[in-house]
Design a protein around this motif. Structure first.
Motif, short mmCIF file in Angstrom:
data_model
loop_
_atom_site.label_atom_id
_atom_site.label_comp_id
_atom_site.label_asym_id
_atom_site.label_seq_id
_atom_site.Cartn_x
_atom_site.Cartn_y
_atom_site.Cartn_z
N LEU A 195 -2.95 7.32 -6.63
CA LEU A 195 -3.46 7.78 -7.91
C LEU A 195 -2.53 7.40 -9.05
N ALA A 196 -1.22 7.56 -8.86
CA ALA A 196 -0.27 7.21 -9.90
C ALA A 196 -0.28 5.71 -10.18
N THR A 197 -0.35 4.91 -9.14
CA THR A 197 -0.41 3.45 -9.33
C THR A 197 -1.68 3.05 -10.06
N ALA A 198 -2.81 3.66 -9.70
CA ALA A 198 -4.08 3.34 -10.36
C ALA A 198 -4.03 3.73 -11.84
N ALA A 199 -3.37 4.85 -12.16
CA ALA A 199 -3.27 5.25 -13.57
C ALA A 199 -2.41 4.29 -14.37
N ALA A 200 -1.44 3.64 -13.73
CA ALA A 200 -0.55 2.71 -14.43
C ALA A 200 -1.14 1.31 -14.53
N ALA A 201 -2.08 0.97 -13.68
CA ALA A 201 -2.60 -0.40 -13.62
C ALA A 201 -3.15 -0.90 -14.95
N PRO A 202 -3.97 -0.13 -15.68
CA PRO A 202 -4.50 -0.67 -16.95
C PRO A 202 -3.44 -0.92 -18.00
N LEU A 203 -2.26 -0.29 -17.85
CA LEU A 203 -1.20 -0.43 -18.85
C LEU A 203 -0.12 -1.41 -18.42
N ALA A 204 -0.21 -1.94 -17.21
CA ALA A 204 0.88 -2.76 -16.67
C ALA A 204 0.95 -4.12 -17.34
N GLY A 205 -0.19 -4.78 -17.52
CA GLY A 205 -0.19 -6.09 -18.17
C GLY A 205 0.38 -7.21 -17.35
N GLY A 206 0.68 -7.00 -16.11
CA GLY A 206 1.23 -8.07 -15.29
C GLY A 206 1.68 -7.56 -13.94
N GLY A 207 1.90 -8.49 -13.03
CA GLY A 207 2.28 -8.14 -11.67
C GLY A 207 3.61 -7.44 -11.55
N PRO A 208 4.69 -7.92 -12.21
CA PRO A 208 6.00 -7.27 -12.03
C PRO A 208 6.01 -5.81 -12.48
N LEU A 210 3.40 -3.76 -12.70
CA LEU A 210 2.60 -2.98 -11.77
C LEU A 210 3.34 -2.76 -10.46
N ALA A 211 4.08 -3.79 -10.00
CA ALA A 211 4.86 -3.64 -8.77
C ALA A 211 5.93 -2.57 -8.95
N ALA A 212 6.57 -2.55 -10.13
CA ALA A 212 7.59 -1.52 -10.38
C ALA A 212 6.98 -0.13 -10.41
N ALA A 213 5.80 0.01 -11.03
CA ALA A 213 5.13 1.31 -11.07
C ALA A 213 4.71 1.75 -9.68
N ALA A 214 4.22 0.80 -8.87
CA ALA A 214 3.81 1.14 -7.51
C ALA A 214 5.00 1.57 -6.67
N ALA A 215 6.12 0.84 -6.80
CA ALA A 215 7.33 1.20 -6.04
C ALA A 215 7.83 2.58 -6.46
N GLN A 216 7.80 2.85 -7.76
CA GLN A 216 8.21 4.17 -8.24
C GLN A 216 7.32 5.26 -7.67
N SER A 217 6.02 5.03 -7.64
CA SER A 217 5.08 6.03 -7.13
C SER A 217 5.29 6.26 -5.65
N LEU A 218 5.51 5.18 -4.89
CA LEU A 218 5.76 5.33 -3.46
C LEU A 218 7.02 6.13 -3.20
N TYR A 219 8.07 5.82 -3.97
CA TYR A 219 9.33 6.54 -3.76
C TYR A 219 9.16 8.03 -4.07
N LEU A 220 8.55 8.36 -5.21
CA LEU A 220 8.40 9.77 -5.58
C LEU A 220 7.58 10.53 -4.56
N ALA A 221 6.55 9.88 -4.00
CA ALA A 221 5.75 10.55 -2.98
C ALA A 221 6.56 10.80 -1.72
N ALA A 222 7.31 9.80 -1.27
CA ALA A 222 8.11 9.95 -0.05
C ALA A 222 9.25 10.93 -0.25
N ALA A 223 9.93 10.83 -1.39
CA ALA A 223 11.05 11.74 -1.66
C ALA A 223 10.56 13.18 -1.75
#
Length: 464
Positions: A195-208, A210-223
């Motif tokens: 859900l967090a990655t999907a919310a960031a996708a329209p604002l990412a403007g590029g792969g890097p 979006l990848a950083a937002a996805a990594a951040q979301s994965l870490y926060l969920a696991a932590a």
């Protein structure tokens, strides 16, 4: 004979005769030094020595029968009582001791504090809340946030809100069993990251980005899973590559490969540790089937997470280092929540009237809030943050967390949401109060939260 007897020089024959006349000897302790011949009356001197030896145990007795039980436990027989102390039976000697020894009723031992905090764990949690921020200076040259910085911010707000609600729901399930809590986390954590990655996708403007937002979301969920399941040390170990990479930045410029590899290694280690912990928790025996908590119960915790994240973000736009101070202070804040509960229980035991407890409760609240805010004052000057804004925001967050700890979730959620909405809207309206919107809104929120806390937590029933 089981113990030493004092023998006078040259009196061995008399002592042997006395022993033979006395029959079975007593145990070799201090109150059995006197031997009496049959037919004699009570020996006050022997009884006094016995009373002195047993005074600490005879004094608290409330009836001679308790003293009689004590003498029986000491192994005194009826024959020994007659011959050594001159009393006809056990109860006669017990009554004499009871009358001779003054009554003493020692104060009961202080009860253990049921809310004693784990200081190391609380401080470690504060550090763990802040350590992931090291990933940004390490990876920023790779994804150049710039005008797309809103993407990880939005992802972070969604992750924070989702994590607060999921953590509350998992703790509710923990009452049923660790396995049930793990199942809740296993289902909710990946959904929150998606859900967090999907919310960031329209604002990412590029792969890097979006990848950083996805990594951040994965870490926060696991932590979040590791923190709910109390595996802070495992999370700290997983972050070691990130800590090492950020520590050498002032002296060494790592290449793009190292900048990307170290945070990725920390993320993979966190995910692996989370999987290992969940696997172990899911292997626990299943608890008896029971009613599942309603998702609506966790909604105010998620809304508070969103409001708190927004308030911190508004402060961070002007004073980025204030965010670090607030994040690290969450460890001491958690420690003080435990201390507040322990001090409130002590205040409840020390007062006899509702009014007296209300006064003590107000003093405990003021003391804990003051202890939390006092170290933030020099931190504000060191980081260049406005002291009033930082202290009012910190007081808002801590008081809201205190109310949540007592199950009052909706009032702090509504108050903090209103403060965040007004503080974000006033600067856009061009009003004179726009620059001071955040401290004004936080000040109003603190007044409301403290008033509600005194009204709710000033009642003895909340701490019984």
């Amino acid at each position: 004979m089981s113990g030493p007897m004092a023998l006078e020089p040259g009196g061995a024959e008399q002592d042997t005769l006395a022993l033979r006349l006395a029959g079975t000897p007593a145990r070799g302790d201090d109150h059995t030094l006197t031997l009496r011949l049959p037919g004699h009356g009570p020996d006050p001197e022997a009884v006094s020595r016995l009373a002195a030896a047993l005074a600490d145990r005879v004094g608290p007795a409330v009836h001679p029968y308790e003293v009689a039980a004590l003498l029986e436990a000491e192994g005194l027989t009826a024959e020994q009582i007659k011959q050594r102390y001159g009393h006809p039976n056990l109860f006669s000697l017990a009554t004499a001791l009871y009358e001779q020894v003054p009554r003493t009723y020692p104060e009961p031992a202080p009860a253990a504090d049921p809310w004693r905090p784990d200081t190391v764990r609380c401080l470690l949690r504060g550090v763990l809340f802040a350590l992931p921020g090291l990933a940004y200076p390490l990876t920023a040259p790779l994804w150049h946030p710039g005008r797309h910085a809103a993407a990880p911010i939005v992802a972070g707000l969604v992750s924070w809100a989702w994590g607060q609600a999921l953590g509350h729901r998992a703790h509710l399930r923990m009452v049923t069993g660790r396995r049930e809590a793990a199942r809740t986390l296993l289902a909710g954590a990946p959904a929150g990251a998606a859900l967090a990655t999907a919310a960031a996708a329209p604002l990412a403007g590029g792969g890097p980005v979006l990848a950083a937002a996805a990594a951040q979301s994965l870490y926060l969920a696991a932590a979040g899973v590791l923190l709910v399941l109390a595996r802070e040390r495992l999370l700290l170990a997983a972050l070691t590559p990130l800590i090492a990479g950020a520590a050498v930045l002032p002296w060494w410029e790592p290449g793009p490969a190292v900048r990307a590899a170290l945070p990725l290694l920390a993320l993979l280690a966190t995910l692996a540790g989370t999987g290992h912990v969940l696997r172990g928790a899911l292997a626990a025996p299943a608890a008896p089937a029971g009613s599942s908590p309603r998702p609506l119960w966790s909604l105010p915790y998620g809304l508070f997470g969103l409001a708190a994240g927004t308030l911190v973000l508004l402060e961070g736009r002007h004073e980025p280092y204030a965010v670090i101070v607030l994040t690290v202070s969450m460890g001491p804040a958690e420690w003080l929540l435990y201390r507040y509960r322990g001090l409130s229980v002590a205040a409840l035991r020390a007062t006899a009237t509702p009014a007296g407890f209300l006064l003590r409760s107000a003093a405990v609240l003021a003391g804990c809030l003051g202890v939390y805010l006092l170290p933030l004052l020099p931190a504000a000057y060191l980081t260049g943050a406005a002291p009033a804004t930082l202290l009012l925001l910190a007081a808002t967050l801590w008081t809201a967390l205190l109310l949540q700890a007592f199950g009052a979730a909706w009032p702090p959620a509504v108050i903090c949401l209103a403060a965040a909405a007004v503080a974000g809207a006033l600067p856009r309206l061009g009003l004179p109060a726009g620059p001071a919107a955040l401290p004004l809104c936080c000040g109003a929120a603190v007044l409301g939260l403290v008033a509600y806390a005194l009204l709710l937590l000033g009642r003895p029933a909340r701490h019984a």
